[in-house]
Design an enzyme around this catalytic site. Structure first.
Site, PDB file in Angstrom:
ATOM      1  N   GLY A 168       4.790  -0.844 -12.196  1.00 26.21           N
ATOM      2  CA  GLY A 168       4.865   0.504 -11.663  1.00 26.21           C
ATOM      3  C   GLY A 168       6.224   0.873 -11.094  1.00 26.21           C
ATOM      4  N   THR A 169       6.871  -0.063 -10.434  1.00 28.11           N
ATOM      5  CA  THR A 169       8.166   0.240  -9.820  1.00 28.11           C
ATOM      6  C   THR A 169       9.204   0.588 -10.876  1.00 28.11           C
ATOM      7  OG1 THR A 169       7.738  -1.105  -7.865  1.00 28.11           O
ATOM      8  CG2 THR A 169      10.048  -0.705  -8.421  1.00 28.11           C
ATOM      9  N   ASN A 219      -1.550   5.508  -2.266  1.00 24.94           N
ATOM     10  CA  ASN A 219      -1.858   4.084  -2.197  1.00 24.94           C
ATOM     11  C   ASN A 219      -2.278   3.628  -0.808  1.00 24.94           C
ATOM     12  OD1 ASN A 219       1.045   4.674  -1.753  1.00 24.94           O
ATOM     13  ND2 ASN A 219       1.175   2.497  -1.266  1.00 24.94           N
ATOM     14  N   GLN A 222      -2.458   3.865  -8.638  1.00 24.55           N
ATOM     15  CA  GLN A 222      -3.714   3.697  -7.915  1.00 24.55           C
ATOM     16  C   GLN A 222      -4.863   4.504  -8.515  1.00 24.55           C
ATOM     17  OE1 GLN A 222      -4.387   1.555  -5.579  1.00 24.55           O
ATOM     18  NE2 GLN A 222      -2.320   0.806  -5.209  1.00 24.55           N
ATOM     19  N   SER A 259       0.502   0.298 -13.628  1.00 26.65           N
ATOM     20  CA  SER A 259       0.761  -1.135 -13.446  1.00 26.65           C
ATOM     21  C   SER A 259      -0.502  -1.923 -13.748  1.00 26.65           C
ATOM     22  CB  SER A 259       1.204  -1.406 -12.001  1.00 26.65           C
ATOM     23  OG  SER A 259       1.572  -2.758 -11.832  1.00 26.65           O
ATOM     24  N   ALA A 260      -0.353  -3.042 -14.485  1.00 20.59           N
ATOM     25  CA  ALA A 260      -1.511  -3.789 -14.982  1.00 20.59           C
ATOM     26  C   ALA A 260      -2.290  -4.513 -13.898  1.00 20.59           C
ATOM     27  CB  ALA A 260      -1.066  -4.796 -16.043  1.00 20.59           C
ATOM     28  N   HIS A 261      -1.601  -5.066 -12.904  1.00 15.31           N
ATOM     29  CA  HIS A 261      -2.290  -5.961 -11.968  1.00 15.31           C
ATOM     30  C   HIS A 261      -3.204  -5.223 -10.993  1.00 15.31           C
ATOM     31  CE1 HIS A 261       0.118  -5.507  -8.144  1.00 15.31           C
ATOM     32  NE2 HIS A 261       0.970  -4.971  -8.995  1.00 15.31           N
ATOM     33  N   THR A 316      13.208  -8.670 -24.744  1.00 14.38           N
ATOM     34  CA  THR A 316      12.118  -9.228 -25.539  1.00 14.38           C
ATOM     35  C   THR A 316      10.768  -8.851 -24.927  1.00 14.38           C
ATOM     36  OG1 THR A 316      13.515 -11.082 -26.173  1.00 14.38           O
ATOM     37  CG2 THR A 316      11.139 -11.367 -26.452  1.00 14.38           C
ATOM     38  N   CYS A 346       3.884  -3.315  -0.537  1.00  9.49           N
ATOM     39  CA  CYS A 346       5.329  -3.411  -0.754  1.00  9.49           C
ATOM     40  C   CYS A 346       6.133  -3.282   0.535  1.00  9.49           C
ATOM     41  CB  CYS A 346       5.767  -2.347  -1.758  1.00  9.49           C
ATOM     42  SG  CYS A 346       4.935  -2.499  -3.341  1.00  9.49           S
TER      43      CYS A 346
END
Length: 391
Positions: A69-70, A151, A179, A199-201, A237, A336
């Protein structure tokens, strides 16, 4: 351990882990060359991109993998600013954005751009008419960036209306949907944002990967240089296993979204009723350690996973240490900013009382939480606050 910090990260989903393991073992090639092992990796990557694009009703060519996300926020803001600086140098955000947006705006200001930070009301809502007034006054505006869900306090922002206002003025619109993704329905057909960060996590995928949706025809400058990956727009990559794991987590999250949101809404209500039952109302009593609700009330304007509360007169870090000793994981706000001395900029923006920000806790619910766990948290929280009130 009772884990109530799902806004910080979510435990890895088993399906995501299985998908990543298979990609690491079987299709470990670099996705750029043309020989078979490379093309198998590319097929995995393209398949993941297509799955993720479908979750927001986008075209697969409009999705670009990032480190999270950042980076997505940085790319959206810096890339757009640099691409459109001849048109104008004015950007609009809210005062309660994630620091990935706010700190990026500070960087852009050092580069000669101007940033207007819209206020939020006492519930954390950005008022669309405030945005309209700024856009009317500043024809040099090139980008509006407003988060979909805050968030820290879980307020759901009116990005549909704000996006329309931006487009009515010929201005691009970006939303930080970190979020919101996997928790609320998102469609770039229904709300035609130009850029969207994920963001995936946050949904049980791996850390270190996300995506930036870029609408066809929008051309932010590249942020990372050095290769022709991601259609020449982001060098490096590709992390194929992470992309595959991200897609697997997204499929599962979307399939269970409606059922899980209903379950968490009931749990949120149960938690809130327990808080009101055990703690005095600070607004009524003004007493040290009494309870205060932050953000929008439970309902359609608040994420069902979020409970942001304050105990004015008590200290956030001391509260968190005591909760940790009791085996309860929570936070004082954004993950964060953990360890920061200054109080939350979000709470400070919506409440003038500095004691509120200094005594704030954020609990965010997830799939594994139960009523029994909430009972334990309430019991421990009551004991902790009673001890601290005597100090």
């Amino acid at each position: 351990m009772i884990y109530l910090d799902h806004a910080a990260t979510v435990p890895m989903r088993e399906e995501a882990l299985k998908a990543m393991t298979a990609a690491l073992r079987e299709d470990w090639g670099n996705a750029s060359p043309t020989y078979p092992i490379a093309q198998r990796a590319k097929a995995r990557l393209d398949g993941a991109r297509t799955i993720l694009a479908d979750t927001i009703h986008a075209g697969w060519r409009e999705l670009f993998f990032t480190s999270g996300g950042t980076e997505s926020d940085n790319w959206a803001l810096i890339g757009t600013a640099e691409a459109l600086k001849e048109k104008g140098k004015h950007i609009v955000v809210s005062a309660i954005e994630h620091h990935a947006v706010l700190h990026t705006c500070e960087y852009l200001e050092s580069r000669g751009f101007e940033v207007t930070r819209l206020p939020a009301d006492g519930e954390g809502l950005v008022r669309p008419h405030d945005l309209a007034a700024v856009l009317d006054a500043r024809p040099d505006t090139i980008l509006v960036s407003l988060m979909a869900v805050n968030n820290e306090i879980g307020t759901i922002e009116p990005i549909d209306v704000c996006c329309k206002y931006a487009h009515d003025h010929g201005v691009l619109f970006h939303t930080d949907a970190v979020q919101a993704y996997g928790k609320l329905p998102l469609s770039v057909e229904e709300v035609p944002v130009d850029l969207l960060s994920v963001s995936a996590h946050k949904i049980g995928g791996p850390k270190g990967i996300g995506f930036l949706y870029i609408r066809n025809g929008v051309q932010p400058q590249a942020l990372i240089h050095g290769g022709s990956q991601e259609s020449g727009r982001r060098a490096g990559t590709e992390n194929v296993p992470a992309a595959v794991g991200f897609a697997a987590a997204a499929q599962e999250a979307m399939a269970e979204m409606q059922e899980e949101q209903a379950r968490e809404a009931a749990l949120q209500q149960y938690f809130a009723e327990g808080l009101h039952r055990l703690f005095g109302d600070y607004r009524a009593t003004g007493k040290k350690g009494d309870f205060l609700w932050n953000g929008a009330p439970i309902g359609p304007r608040r994420a069902v996973s979020n409970l942001s509360i304050s105990f004015p007169g008590l200290d956030t870090q001391a509260l968190l240490i005591n909760l940790d000793l009791a085996g309860i994981c929570a936070s004082g706000g954004s993950a964060c900013t953990t360890g920061a001395v200054d109080p939350s900029h979000v709470i400070t923006a919506i409440c003038p009382d500095p004691a509120v920000a200094r005594g704030t806790l954020r609990f965010t619910l997830g799939p594994e939480n139960t009523n029994k766990e909430i009972d334990t948290v309430l019991r421990e929280l009551k004991a902790i606050t009673e001890r601290m009130k005597t100090l």
